[in-house]
Design a protein around this motif. Structure first.
Motif, PDB file in Angstrom:
ATOM      1  N   LYS A 129       0.873  -1.284  -0.015  1.00  0.00           N
ATOM      2  CA  LYS A 129       0.001   0.145  -0.020  1.00  0.00           C
ATOM      3  C   LYS A 129       0.788   1.207  -0.060  1.00  0.00           C
ATOM      4  O   LYS A 129       0.359   2.067  -0.873  1.00  0.00           O
ATOM      5  CB  LYS A 129      -0.921   0.135   1.277  1.00  0.00           C
ATOM      6  N   ASN A 130       2.021   1.293   0.686  1.00  0.00           N
ATOM      7  CA  ASN A 130       2.827   2.421   0.731  1.00  0.00           C
ATOM      8  C   ASN A 130       4.397   2.531   0.405  1.00  0.00           C
ATOM      9  O   ASN A 130       5.091   2.624   1.242  1.00  0.00           O
ATOM     10  CB  ASN A 130       2.371   2.970   2.409  1.00  0.00           C
ATOM     11  N   GLY A 131       4.315   1.976  -0.748  1.00  0.00           N
ATOM     12  CA  GLY A 131       5.863   1.652  -0.956  1.00  0.00           C
ATOM     13  C   GLY A 131       6.465   0.458  -0.534  1.00  0.00           C
ATOM     14  O   GLY A 131       5.931  -0.522  -0.205  1.00  0.00           O
ATOM     15  N   ARG A 163       4.994  -2.843  -8.030  1.00  0.00           N
ATOM     16  CA  ARG A 163       3.973  -2.292  -7.170  1.00  0.00           C
ATOM     17  C   ARG A 163       4.746  -1.466  -5.992  1.00  0.00           C
ATOM     18  O   ARG A 163       3.587  -0.701  -5.468  1.00  0.00           O
ATOM     19  CB  ARG A 163       3.122  -3.181  -6.735  1.00  0.00           C
ATOM     20  N   ASP A 210       6.553   0.856  -6.532  1.00  0.00           N
ATOM     21  CA  ASP A 210       6.359   2.392  -7.324  1.00  0.00           C
ATOM     22  C   ASP A 210       4.779   2.579  -7.349  1.00  0.00           C
ATOM     23  O   ASP A 210       3.927   1.599  -8.164  1.00  0.00           O
ATOM     24  CB  ASP A 210       6.828   2.322  -8.659  1.00  0.00           C
ATOM     25  N   ALA A 211       4.226   3.681  -7.180  1.00  0.00           N
ATOM     26  CA  ALA A 211       2.779   3.996  -7.138  1.00  0.00           C
ATOM     27  C   ALA A 211       2.285   4.254  -8.411  1.00  0.00           C
ATOM     28  O   ALA A 211       1.162   4.204  -8.725  1.00  0.00           O
ATOM     29  CB  ALA A 211       2.552   5.287  -6.369  1.00  0.00           C
ATOM     30  N   LYS A 225       0.316   0.966 -10.551  1.00  0.00           N
ATOM     31  CA  LYS A 225      -1.314   0.626 -10.657  1.00  0.00           C
ATOM     32  C   LYS A 225      -2.066   1.714 -11.362  1.00  0.00           C
ATOM     33  O   LYS A 225      -3.381   1.549 -11.646  1.00  0.00           O
ATOM     34  CB  LYS A 225      -1.885   0.357  -9.331  1.00  0.00           C
ATOM     35  N   LYS A 226      -1.474   2.892 -11.056  1.00  0.00           N
ATOM     36  CA  LYS A 226      -2.146   4.174 -11.679  1.00  0.00           C
ATOM     37  C   LYS A 226      -1.933   4.189 -13.435  1.00  0.00           C
ATOM     38  O   LYS A 226      -2.366   5.050 -14.159  1.00  0.00           O
ATOM     39  CB  LYS A 226      -1.615   5.408 -11.281  1.00  0.00           C
ATOM     40  N   ASP A 282       0.827   4.888 -14.749  1.00  0.00           N
ATOM     41  CA  ASP A 282       1.696   6.237 -15.032  1.00  0.00           C
ATOM     42  C   ASP A 282       2.526   6.156 -16.353  1.00  0.00           C
ATOM     43  O   ASP A 282       3.073   5.198 -16.467  1.00  0.00           O
ATOM     44  CB  ASP A 282       2.422   6.590 -13.931  1.00  0.00           C
TER      45      ASP A 282
END
Length: 405
Positions: A74-76, A126, A128-129, A132-133, A135
């Protein structure tokens, strides 16, 4: 009209391109289960992609970069989700050195020093945020790492993520790996070129998660076998009081419509006639078998009963193609696993072409000791479900296509 599954089967595979001297990036699915000491308990997903990796090695790829996710951080970065724990098992299976790298920039530097058989494993994508975006910047940076992109991660092929979808905009050559091709070929055989009669066995907890599937396959199958907690909603819709069992009240009308549609398409529907019930899942005191019309007040259904198993097994025995998605009960608990395991044996011992749709069902088949007897076991739960629903999976959508005359 050409179906979506036929469209997906028309993508180019790894064998359609020359990898010699090229930098190859393979999106793999190393999302494997591990215990608290980071020991891998099931390496099936790693083994499934070995033919693709070995093909690139044998055909003198300049470098091979493996990109995967593990879990759902979830957070890095989180130690429990690090792919470093996969490195040793991968090296043992490949019998090759695998270089583990934490950062894309470091990988880019190393990747320019091209030499045959150099294999890189990138840290969990994953972390890297941007993954899932989907980017564009992350997609571009991944694309810079290769001359050829190979998607062999069927388990995530239903996701529009940077490493499964966005990257294809930044690579000139993008193809499917051997696992992806095996998956699509297996489902094509079952859905587009089946030996009839074809049976769909559906289980799991909720009708809401399978309603698209049930609607999509109605014109393709001959039999619909419904078990698991989702069958409670159908039984309740038919007037049975399932007491404390899991029932999706908002989907009672939907269940009726599914049954009506099945009748309209001459699809034979099989529902439980008896169930295993208990007063408590966590701390059961009273467990018994009862007809579906006699579920006791305060009790809940947790598995199919022996009469149901016999009914389902007879339907399976007279089928030539069987697709199974979803367990028949709470198979994770030994007392409530008999229906699922015995059904696995019944399907495995049939003479039919048999497919397991990944996820919990594949796990149940493994635990039942019947894995080797199935024709094909999918590596993707959600992906196989969407494939059965008739959707085009994003992982196939932008791969290069074969020229069909």
């Amino acid at each position: 009209m050409i179906s979506n599954i036929i469209t997906m089967s028309g993508v180019k595979s790894l064998k359609d391109v020359d990898v010699s001297g090229k930098r190859v990036l393979i999106r793999v699915d190393f999302n494997v289960p591990m215990d608290s000491h980071f020991n891998i308990s099931d390496d099936s997903r790693i083994r499934a992609v070995l033919p693709t990796i070995n093909y690139c090695i044998d055909h003198n790829a300049c470098s091979i970069t493996l990109v995967s996710h593990l879990g759902n951080p979830k957070n890095g970065p989180e130690e429990r989700f690090s792919l470093r724990h996969v490195q040793k098992r991968l090296e043992r299976l490949l019998q090759k050195k695998v270089e583990f790298l934490n950062e894309l920039d470091e990988l880019k530097v190393q990747n320019t020093q091209c030499s045959t058989e150099r294999i890189f494993l990138l840290e969990n994508i994953r972390f890297d945020a941007g993954e899932k975006k989907n980017d564009p910047e992350l997609s571009r940076r991944l694309g810079e790492l290769c001359d050829i992109y190979v998607n062999d991660a069927f388990g995530t092929s239903h996701r529009k993520h940077a490493s499964t979808y966005g990257i294809t905009d930044y690579v000139s050559v993008k193809v499917a790996g051997f696992l992806m091709m095996r998956e699509i070929e297996a489902f094509t055989k079952a859905l587009e070129k089946p030996v009839r009669p074809i049976a769909l066995v559906v289980g799991g907890s909720k009708i809401s998660s399978k309603i698209t599937l049930l609607t999509a396959v109605m014109q393709k199958v001959d039999k619909l076998i419904i078990g698991g907690a989702m069958s409670n909603t159908f039984l309740q819709a038919l007037g049975y009081d399932m007491q404390a069992s899991l029932v999706e009240s908002d989907y009672l009308q939907t269940a009726k419509e599914v049954l009506e549609e099945a009748k309209a398409h001459n699809v034979k529907v099989y529902l439980p006639v008896d169930v295993v019930i208990t007063d408590s899942i966590e701390h059961p005191v009273d467990i018994r078998i009862t007809p579906v019309q006699d579920v006791l007040e305060g009790f809940r259904s947790v598995d199919i009963g022996p009469a149901t198993l016999k009914l389902f097994s007879e339907a399976i025995e007279l089928s030539n193609t069987i697709i199974w998605n979803g367990p028949m009960g709470i198979y994770e608990i030994d007392r409530f696993s008999k229906g699922t395991y015995k059904l696995a044996t019944a399907i495995a011992e049939s003479y039919a072409y048999t497919i397991v749709g990944g996820g919990d069902t594949a796990d149940a088949v493994e635990k039942a000791g019947e894995k080797d007897k199935f024709s094909f076991i999918s590596t993707g739960g959600g992906a196989s479900l969407e494939l059965l629903e008739g959707k085009i999976l994003p992982g196939f959508e932008k791969l290069d296509r074969c020229d069909i005359q």
